[in-house]
Design a protein around this motif. Structure first.
Motif, PDB file in Angstrom:
ATOM      1  N   LYS A   1     -19.909 -25.523  56.524  1.00 14.69           N
ATOM      2  CA  LYS A   1     -19.715 -24.756  55.235  1.00 14.69           C
ATOM      3  C   LYS A   1     -18.444 -25.084  54.325  1.00 14.69           C
ATOM      4  O   LYS A   1     -17.500 -25.184  54.742  1.00 14.69           O
ATOM      5  CB  LYS A   1     -19.615 -23.240  55.660  1.00 14.69           C
ATOM      6  CG  LYS A   1     -19.913 -22.145  54.530  1.00 14.69           C
ATOM      7  CD  LYS A   1     -20.093 -20.791  55.009  1.00 14.69           C
ATOM      8  CE  LYS A   1     -20.395 -19.683  54.300  1.00 14.69           C
ATOM      9  NZ  LYS A   1     -19.444 -19.838  52.977  1.00 14.69           N
TER      10      LYS A   1
ATOM     11  N   ALA B   1     -14.791 -21.162  49.891  1.00 15.18           N
ATOM     12  CA  ALA B   1     -15.244 -20.748  48.644  1.00 15.18           C
ATOM     13  C   ALA B   1     -14.646 -21.342  47.494  1.00 15.18           C
ATOM     14  O   ALA B   1     -15.316 -21.610  46.306  1.00 15.18           O
ATOM     15  CB  ALA B   1     -14.846 -19.146  48.813  1.00 15.18           C
TER      16      ALA B   1
ATOM     17  N   GLN C   1     -16.271 -23.989  45.464  1.00 14.34           N
ATOM     18  CA  GLN C   1     -17.697 -23.677  44.969  1.00 14.34           C
ATOM     19  C   GLN C   1     -17.448 -22.719  44.031  1.00 14.34           C
ATOM     20  O   GLN C   1     -18.448 -22.243  43.050  1.00 14.34           O
ATOM     21  CB  GLN C   1     -18.486 -22.944  45.952  1.00 14.34           C
ATOM     22  CG  GLN C   1     -18.950 -23.640  47.510  1.00 14.34           C
ATOM     23  CD  GLN C   1     -19.774 -22.969  48.221  1.00 14.34           C
ATOM     24  OE1 GLN C   1     -19.760 -21.832  48.677  1.00 14.34           O
ATOM     25  NE2 GLN C   1     -21.152 -23.518  48.254  1.00 14.34           N
ATOM     26  N   GLN C   2     -16.218 -22.510  43.339  1.00 11.38           N
ATOM     27  CA  GLN C   2     -15.789 -21.676  42.292  1.00 11.38           C
ATOM     28  C   GLN C   2     -16.640 -22.035  40.893  1.00 11.38           C
ATOM     29  O   GLN C   2     -16.402 -23.462  40.716  1.00 11.38           O
ATOM     30  CB  GLN C   2     -14.343 -21.353  42.067  1.00 11.38           C
ATOM     31  CG  GLN C   2     -13.951 -20.252  42.527  1.00 11.38           C
ATOM     32  CD  GLN C   2     -12.547 -19.868  42.082  1.00 11.38           C
ATOM     33  OE1 GLN C   2     -11.687 -20.654  41.556  1.00 11.38           O
ATOM     34  NE2 GLN C   2     -11.595 -19.308  43.093  1.00 11.38           N
TER      35      GLN C   2
ATOM     36  N   ASP D   1     -25.095 -19.372  41.657  1.00  9.79           N
ATOM     37  CA  ASP D   1     -25.241 -18.711  42.804  1.00  9.79           C
ATOM     38  C   ASP D   1     -26.184 -19.466  43.886  1.00  9.79           C
ATOM     39  O   ASP D   1     -26.045 -19.639  44.922  1.00  9.79           O
ATOM     40  CB  ASP D   1     -25.877 -17.298  42.522  1.00  9.79           C
ATOM     41  CG  ASP D   1     -24.678 -16.222  42.241  1.00  9.79           C
ATOM     42  OD1 ASP D   1     -23.767 -16.982  41.881  1.00  9.79           O
ATOM     43  OD2 ASP D   1     -25.049 -15.289  41.869  1.00  9.79           O
TER      44      ASP D   1
ATOM     45  N   GLN E   1     -24.555 -22.316  45.419  1.00  6.82           N
ATOM     46  CA  GLN E   1     -23.681 -21.821  46.287  1.00  6.82           C
ATOM     47  C   GLN E   1     -24.167 -21.746  47.651  1.00  6.82           C
ATOM     48  O   GLN E   1     -23.833 -22.242  48.577  1.00  6.82           O
ATOM     49  CB  GLN E   1     -22.801 -20.835  46.060  1.00  6.82           C
ATOM     50  CG  GLN E   1     -21.867 -21.241  44.669  1.00  6.82           C
ATOM     51  CD  GLN E   1     -20.970 -19.562  44.436  1.00  6.82           C
ATOM     52  OE1 GLN E   1     -20.802 -19.116  45.320  1.00  6.82           O
ATOM     53  NE2 GLN E   1     -20.133 -19.818  43.382  1.00  6.82           N
TER      54      GLN E   1
ATOM     55  N   HIS F   1     -24.932 -24.640  49.520  1.00  5.78           N
ATOM     56  CA  HIS F   1     -23.645 -25.146  50.153  1.00  5.78           C
ATOM     57  C   HIS F   1     -23.295 -26.495  49.226  1.00  5.78           C
ATOM     58  O   HIS F   1     -22.698 -27.319  49.609  1.00  5.78           O
ATOM     59  CB  HIS F   1     -23.760 -25.754  51.467  1.00  5.78           C
ATOM     60  CG  HIS F   1     -23.611 -24.608  52.598  1.00  5.78           C
ATOM     61  ND1 HIS F   1     -23.913 -24.946  53.795  1.00  5.78           N
ATOM     62  CD2 HIS F   1     -23.668 -23.261  52.554  1.00  5.78           C
ATOM     63  CE1 HIS F   1     -23.874 -23.435  54.517  1.00  5.78           C
ATOM     64  NE2 HIS F   1     -23.896 -22.434  53.627  1.00  5.78           N
TER      65      HIS F   1
ATOM     66  N   PHE G   1     -20.924 -28.285  46.705  1.00  4.98           N
ATOM     67  CA  PHE G   1     -19.111 -27.960  46.296  1.00  4.98           C
ATOM     68  C   PHE G   1     -18.949 -29.131  45.639  1.00  4.98           C
ATOM     69  O   PHE G   1     -19.256 -30.248  45.387  1.00  4.98           O
ATOM     70  CB  PHE G   1     -18.592 -27.976  47.675  1.00  4.98           C
ATOM     71  CG  PHE G   1     -18.796 -29.090  48.513  1.00  4.98           C
ATOM     72  CD1 PHE G   1     -19.577 -29.476  49.282  1.00  4.98           C
ATOM     73  CD2 PHE G   1     -17.715 -30.065  48.490  1.00  4.98           C
ATOM     74  CE1 PHE G   1     -19.820 -30.351  50.095  1.00  4.98           C
ATOM     75  CE2 PHE G   1     -17.646 -31.346  49.192  1.00  4.98           C
ATOM     76  CZ  PHE G   1     -18.825 -31.321  50.056  1.00  4.98           C
TER      77      PHE G   1
ATOM     78  N   CYS H   1     -12.353 -29.377  47.379  1.00  5.05           N
ATOM     79  CA  CYS H   1     -12.755 -29.254  48.747  1.00  5.05           C
ATOM     80  C   CYS H   1     -12.056 -29.665  50.106  1.00  5.05           C
ATOM     81  O   CYS H   1     -11.909 -30.916  50.432  1.00  5.05           O
ATOM     82  CB  CYS H   1     -14.246 -29.710  49.212  1.00  5.05           C
ATOM     83  SG  CYS H   1     -14.624 -29.146  50.595  1.00  5.05           S
TER      84      CYS H   1
END
Ligand SMILES: Cc1cc2nc3c(=O)[nH]c(=O)nc-3n(C[C@H](O)[C@H](O)[C@H](O)COP(=O)(O)OP(=O)(O)OC[C@H]3O[C@@H](n4cnc5c(N)ncnc54)[C@H](O)[C@@H]3O)c2cc1C
Length: 334
Positions: A50, A53, A56-57, A61, A64, A67, A69, A74
């Motif tokens: 995963k 977070a 993924q900002q 949705d 996200q 997964h 990114f 990251c």
């Protein structure tokens, strides 16, 4: 240290290293541009493990939960197997250059015609590809509801690879590729009486020009205050058009601002930094919606100050024009 699997090869991440840095250190080329988690050029998907977070900002949705990114921000917390985002997500669209005209000494207005229908909101941005793969983000200043061609406003930076190429080599009739639209810096209808403050520096005016006209087109009735800042008066552009908009709409106020250094030539512009002038004029931003675009320092500082002046974080929309850190004329993209 987490191990990254990409294209059936294993890569060991160093302490604090991002997926992009790790793959690049091992000679793997991944397309990238801003390298600050903004432009989404380096979008990848974790098919095992995963993503954190932070990586993924700003993603939708729907992306996200699958997964997706941004590899540039990251720093993996666990082992991951990753792939480049598929063509269905990062679809390259052909555009034809319809026009190129000066807006000031170093700012160009570019018109592009997409080869197929392109759904976007004024103020979002696209990633524009040079034929050799160099990619840069540019904001959309046009209004789709008026069927305007895509409009970009590009500042030509001395030695800037994309912007000088646009100035010197890109011609009307050329076919280029774009990806997007990206970003959430656009007008959202539903609260027509909410007051809106927009602050932009330089070509940060491009998205704001789109957002202001979109809000007025959609019948926004609250106050709309636009502060445009520049070091010198030469950097203020679309002044006549914005003054005309001001005359046509009682609820719209336009405040061009020029830094102290350019005071002698400032004409009727206000002297001072746009963000500071705006905060002095409107010290209480409770219930206001705020749009901030342009210089990353201005955007970061003003975001904090707007919050401290009472604006809710969920009402602050920001596009920092972060500049590319590296040579990313990557051939890895497809
Ligand atoms: C979300 C987003 C939206 C953007 N929208 C726009 C837009 O609408 N219009 C626009 O013009 N740009 C916009 N940008 C910036 C744009 O993507 C490019 O970074 C910019 O055009 C420079 O690219 P370049 O290849 O010409 O310069 P590069 O070859 O990448 O060189 C840029 C270098 O110039 C230097 N530099 C940075 N700031 C300045 C400065 N103010 N003056 C002189 N040198 C500087 C830095 O050292 C930087 O490394 C946006 C960026 C982002 C992330």
């Amino acid at each position: 240290m987490p191990v990254i699997t990409y294209d059936k090869q294993l890569y060991q991440c160093a302490d604090g290293e991002t997926v992009l840095q790790c793959l690049r250190r091992h000679g793997v080329s991944i397309p990238s541009s801003c390298e600050s988690g903004v432009c989404q050029t380096c979008l990848m998907q974790g098919i095992r493990g995963k993503p954190p977070a932070l990586a993924q900002q700003g993603l939708k949705d729907t992306l996200q939960v699958q997964h997706y990114f941004m590899a540039c921000v990251c720093v993996p917390e666990e082992e991951m197997e990753v792939v480049l985002a598929g063509a269905d997500i990062t679809h390259l669209l052909e555009v034809e250059v319809l026009g190129k005209e000066p807006l000031s000494d170093d700012i160009l207005r570019i018109y592009l015609k997409p080869a197929e229908p392109f759904d976007y909101k004024p103020g979002q941005f696209i990633n524009l590809y040079r034929p050799d793969g160099l990619v840069r983000s540019f904001s959309l200043a046009s209004l789709p509801q008026r069927e305007e061609p895509l409009e970009l406003q590009v500042r030509v930076l001395p030695g800037g690879r994309m912007s000088t190429w646009i100035q010197d080599e890109m011609s009307v009739g050329d076919k280029l590729a774009i990806k997007g639209p990206v970003g959430d810096c656009f007008y959202v209808p539903g609260k027509p009486q909410q007051n809106i403050l927009l602050v932009g520096t330089g070509t940060g005016l491009a998205p704001l020009w789109g957002i202001v006209r979109d809000a007025l087109d959609q019948g926004h009735t609250g106050q709309i205050h636009l502060y445009h800042g520049s070091y010198t008066a030469d950097g203020l552009y679309l002044v006549d058009e914005l003054r005309a908009l001001e005359r046509a709409h009682q609820n719209f106020i336009y405040m061009p601002c020029v830094d102290e250094a350019g005071a002698a030539e400032a004409g009727d512009a206000t002297i001072g930094r746009a963000d500071l002038v705006a905060l002095t004029a409107i010290p209480d931003l409770k219930s206001w919606r705020i749009y901030l675009c342009g210089h990353p320092d201005m955007v970061a500082v003003m975001k904090k100050k707007a919050f401290l002046a009472g604006a809710s974080l969920s009402d602050i929309y920001a596009d920092p024009f972060v500049y590319s850190a590296t040579d990313n004329a990557s051939k890895a993209d497809s």
